[in-house]
Scaffold this active site. Structure first.
Site, short mmCIF file in Angstrom:
data_model
loop_
_atom_site.label_atom_id
_atom_site.label_comp_id
_atom_site.label_asym_id
_atom_site.label_seq_id
_atom_site.Cartn_x
_atom_site.Cartn_y
_atom_site.Cartn_z
N HIS A 77 0.69 -1.45 -0.13
CA HIS A 77 -0.15 -0.49 0.06
C HIS A 77 0.82 0.71 0.18
CE1 HIS A 77 0.39 0.99 4.40
NE2 HIS A 77 0.30 -0.45 4.55
N ASP A 79 -0.07 4.25 0.72
CA ASP A 79 -0.12 5.31 1.79
C ASP A 79 0.42 5.30 3.42
OD1 ASP A 79 -1.89 3.05 2.72
OD2 ASP A 79 -3.44 4.30 4.20
N ASP A 116 6.86 0.74 6.72
CA ASP A 116 4.80 0.37 6.38
C ASP A 116 4.61 1.42 6.10
OD1 ASP A 116 2.81 -0.72 7.10
OD2 ASP A 116 2.19 -0.39 9.43
N GLU A 146 -4.62 2.00 3.08
CA GLU A 146 -4.99 1.16 3.75
C GLU A 146 -4.82 1.24 4.98
OE1 GLU A 146 -2.48 -2.40 6.31
OE2 GLU A 146 -2.20 -0.57 6.01
N GLU A 147 -4.29 2.17 5.88
CA GLU A 147 -4.25 2.61 6.90
C GLU A 147 -5.20 3.21 7.56
OE1 GLU A 147 -2.03 1.64 8.57
OE2 GLU A 147 -0.21 1.36 7.74
N ASP A 170 3.83 -7.03 3.48
CA ASP A 170 3.07 -6.42 4.57
C ASP A 170 3.86 -6.31 5.60
OD1 ASP A 170 2.90 -3.51 5.48
OD2 ASP A 170 0.57 -4.26 4.78
N HIS A 458 3.83 3.03 13.10
CA HIS A 458 2.73 3.82 13.94
C HIS A 458 3.33 4.46 14.61
CE1 HIS A 458 -0.56 1.07 12.11
NE2 HIS A 458 0.40 1.03 10.82
#
Length: 485
Positions: A77, A79, A116, A146-147, A170, A458
């Protein structure tokens, strides 16, 4: 800073990662990175197109001798999660990520790194650009958002993909091969409250909870890390037990898929209680810090005088808010009965906003079992409804049911053992991967997930292991050479 990163091996990946990280790519604002990827594919004269929701698909023909192998879809992904330390001056909408090398790790300067899932994206880009790597026909699928909702995967229509095997790049431990993941649902509680004028003879304070580790609300939820919203609520709840505390504002956490690292609150109390309150506050803080000294050694809870607000919450709403947040479950709710050491169900109380007569509480509830996911979601609904809130469920996405009989799993296990002389760990993860969603429209595609070692995803502590990226690249090249016909 990126010059140092560009010299790392394999340069094919690190240069693409540096290129990617120069492009701002927040979730739901991916226009620039979508165009970046389209331009990349077209510059290579490869079949490149964007679907109606913004996913980018690029196809490359097989190299000589691999024409009869199954076509492989490589998926990551575009983003990234945007988190920064409060003292870091950085604009994710306009600036590229500032990276640096620290021994075996690549890190970012006070922000999330974007490994990520930028390492997966960069790896696919390196394969598409390569001229001397043997591989079957490749189909790159770069999804968006995705996030914060997986809307890219959800919007991908059936019939677009041609691959028979899907490699999702991922996951975040280089010795694991992932065959399943959790589904999720956003639980949001809202209510209004009456505001009351601040009485005379009061003093105002700002409370700050800072210094927590944060992290991925799926992959890190089992670590017992501190949740800034729960810690702030505990401080406020204890304060109201002994003192006439009135809350003017709370602002805690940020994204649902990030364990909240910081929370800020403004309160008032009668000036006659000031000295006693300050003493008790420091006593409570000492207790919380002692409890957290192993998991959160950098936790810092401060109290300082501030400008008096004009209004505060009504007492009834304040009491229900504090009790509701105290009762709401946060963290691991249940462990899997079918896979060892796998978190089955959890919740992250990610966001708490109290301001201008409005309360909003945002949670992300995850589970690998759909019924258990909704059981916890309903537990939260009941808790917040008792606190006078209206509750809604949104953004639901399914889990990915493990397939231990996967043919591509056999290939990866055999090649991992051959290349690294040890058995890989075959696991399911508690994070939300897009495989479960993609499998709805592509039920016959054989899916697997793996990736390099990434820590602190994150959070501003996000980092990726340089030696692990080398291992991951070597493994990927070997997999592509051994794709069956």
């Amino acid at each position: 800073m990126s010059k140092e990163v560009r010299q790392l091996e394999p340069k094919a990946i690190w240069n693409k990662f540096a290129d990617l990280n120069a492009v701002p790519r927040p979730s739901k604002k991916e226009e620039r990175v979508i165009q970046f990827m389209v331009d990349f594919g077209e510059a290579l004269h490869l079949e490149t197109f964007k679907d109606e929701v913004g996913n980018v698909i690029i196809r490359k023909q097989a190299t000589k001798g691999y024409e009869n192998r199954k076509m492989v879809t490589l998926q990551s992904h575009l983003d990234m999660v945007h988190q920064k330390n409060s003292e870091t001056d950085f604009d994710f909408d306009t600036q590229g990520i500032e990276m640096f090398v620290d021994n075996d790790w690549v890190k970012a300067n006070g922000t999330t790194l974007g490994a990520d899932n930028g390492m997966g994206v960069a790896t696919i880009m390196a394969l598409l650009e390569s001229k001397d790597i043997p591989h079957p026909a490749l189909e790159a699928l770069f999804t968006i958002d995705e996030e914060t909702g997986m809307t890219g995967a959800q919007g991908l229509k059936g019939g677009l993909l041609r691959g028979q095997i899907l490699l999702n790049l991922d996951t975040e431990e280089d010795d694991e091969i992932d065959i399943g993941c959790a589904g999720g649902v956003d639980v949001t509680a809202k209510r209004s409250y009456s505001e009351k004028p601040v009485p005379r003879g009061i003093v105002a304070f700002k409370i700050e909870v800072k210094g927590l580790s944060g992290g991925h609300s799926g992959m890190d939820i089992h670590r017992g890390l501190g949740n800034a919203n729960k810690i702030m609520n505990r401080v406020l709840y204890n304060s109201t037990e002994k003192f006439t505390i009135r809350i003017a504002e709370i602002n805690g956490g940020s994204l649902r898929n990030a364990i909240p690292r910081e929370s800020f609150a403004t309160i008032v109390l009668d000036k006659s209680q000031e000295e006693s309150f300050i003493n008790n506050f420091h006593d409570w803080v000492a207790v919380i810090k002692r409890e957290s000294k192993v998991t959160e050694p950098n936790l810092n809870i401060t109290l300082e005088a501030t400008k008096k607000p004009k209004v505060v919450m009504g007492l009834g709403a304040q009491e229900k808010l504090l009790k509701g947040l105290y009762a709401a479950h946060n963290g691991v709710f249940g462990m899997s009965a079918t896979m060892n050491d796998l978190v089955e169900t959890s919740n992250n109380i990610a966001r708490v906003q109290v301001k201008e007569g409005k309360i909003k509480i945002g949670c992300l509830t995850r589970s690998s079992v759909e019924s258990a996911k909704m059981d916890l979601a309903n537990t939260l609904r009941a808790t917040f409804e008792l606190a006078g809130c209206d509750v809604e469920f949104t953004g639901q996405y399914p889990g990915w049911n493990p397939n231990p009989d996967s043919k591509i799993l056999v290939v990866l296990k055999e090649q991992y053992k051959k290349v690294f002389n040890e058995e890989p760990k075959v696991v399911a993860c508690h994070a939300g991967l897009e495989c479960g969603i993609l499998g709805q429209n592509y039920p016959n595609i054989d899916m697997i997930s793996y990736g390099p070692t990434i820590k602190g995803a994150h959070s501003p502590d996000e980092r990726v292991s340089i030696s692990s990226v080398q291992k991951f690249w070597k493994f990927t090249l070997d997999i592509l050479k051994n794709i069956p016909e």
